[in-house]
Motif scaffolding. Structure first.
Motif, PDB file in Angstrom:
ATOM      1  N   PRO A  85       0.996  -1.203  -0.052  1.00  0.00           N
ATOM      2  CA  PRO A  85      -0.089   0.355   0.412  1.00  0.00           C
ATOM      3  C   PRO A  85       0.644   0.934  -0.189  1.00  0.00           C
ATOM      4  CG  PRO A  85      -0.321  -1.397   1.406  1.00  0.00           C
ATOM      5  CD  PRO A  85       0.938  -1.878   1.049  1.00  0.00           C
ATOM      6  N   PRO A 113      -9.694  -0.109  -3.441  1.00  0.00           N
ATOM      7  CA  PRO A 113      -7.641   0.659  -3.457  1.00  0.00           C
ATOM      8  C   PRO A 113      -8.000   1.373  -4.015  1.00  0.00           C
ATOM      9  CG  PRO A 113      -8.844  -2.031  -3.997  1.00  0.00           C
ATOM     10  CD  PRO A 113      -9.494  -1.240  -4.388  1.00  0.00           C
ATOM     11  N   GLU A 115      -4.017   1.917  -5.245  1.00  0.00           N
ATOM     12  CA  GLU A 115      -3.164   1.325  -6.061  1.00  0.00           C
ATOM     13  C   GLU A 115      -3.497   1.678  -7.716  1.00  0.00           C
ATOM     14  OE1 GLU A 115      -2.335   2.086  -1.605  1.00  0.00           O
ATOM     15  OE2 GLU A 115      -3.608   1.045  -2.764  1.00  0.00           O
TER      16      GLU A 115
END
Length: 212
Positions: A85, A113, A115
């Motif tokens: 992360p 998420p 990312e």
């Protein structure tokens, strides 16, 4: 006694009268022809002027496009893949290191998420995030805004600095309401826009299951 006659002079007078009448008729016909030509010229001219007036009115009355001067920018390097992360500078991020797999574009009812979403922006997607407490009617308006778009992500996001934030790679715009005209302007400019590091890359066949 010699006999005299006025027949020749009468004939000459008749010919003179006919010539005068012919000349008058020719003059009248020329005048009518001139009026017809003037009318034929005048009608297209009026039409052209009317069309020109309409076009001018459209351009004069056309509203100015919404300003995107409030867009903030960054200078993140593309193609930096990580497996852990990332702590991003912005909320939400508008670029930076990201996972090697992108997020499938579409509408999400839960947070996604960072990312993966950042990787989608690298492919030219615009990520629209909104506070979870945004009124339902505004969420629906945002869904309408991205409907039919294949390179957009819409999802709720905790801790936003404004009710709605639009992000593209290295570009971000906060707005207060879903009816802000800059939303459409931002989408028009940045969905697969010039800022895209990897133009033509997919926004499908990645991870995530959008609801719409």
């Amino acid at each position: 006694m010699a006999r005299t006659t006025d027949e020749p002079s009468s004939a000459g007078g008749a010919r003179s009268d006919r010539a005068a009448r012919v000349a008058a008729m020719q003059k009248a016909e020329r005048a009518r022809a001139g009026r017809r030509r003037a009318a034929l010229i005048a009608v297209p001219t009026v039409v052209v002027l009317a069309v020109a007036g309409v076009v001018t009115a459209v351009f004069v009355n056309r509203p100015e496009p919404p300003s995107l001067d409030a867009v903030t920018t960054a200078d993140y390097e593309a193609s930096v893949h990580v497996t852990e992360p990332v702590t991003y500078e912005e909320t939400p991020p508008m670029g930076g290191p990201h996972y090697s797999v992108w997020l499938n574009c579409g509408i999400y009812d839960a947070p996604v998420p960072n990312e993966n979403a950042v990787h989608s922006m690298e492919h030219g997607a615009v990520w629209i995030t909104y506070r979870p407490d945004l009124p339902v009617e505004q969420v629906e308006e945002l869904k309408d805004a991205v409907s039919g778009q294949t390179y957009t992500v819409l999802s709720p996001y905790e801790g936003l600095p404004s009710p709605i934030v639009l992000s593209a790679w290295n570009n971000q715009l906060p707005v207060e309401s879903a009816d802000d005209p800059r939303i459409d302007a931002f989408l028009s400019k940045f969905v697969q826009g010039a800022q895209t590091p990897e133009p033509g890359a997919l926004c499908s066949n990645g991870v995530g299951t959008p609801t719409g």
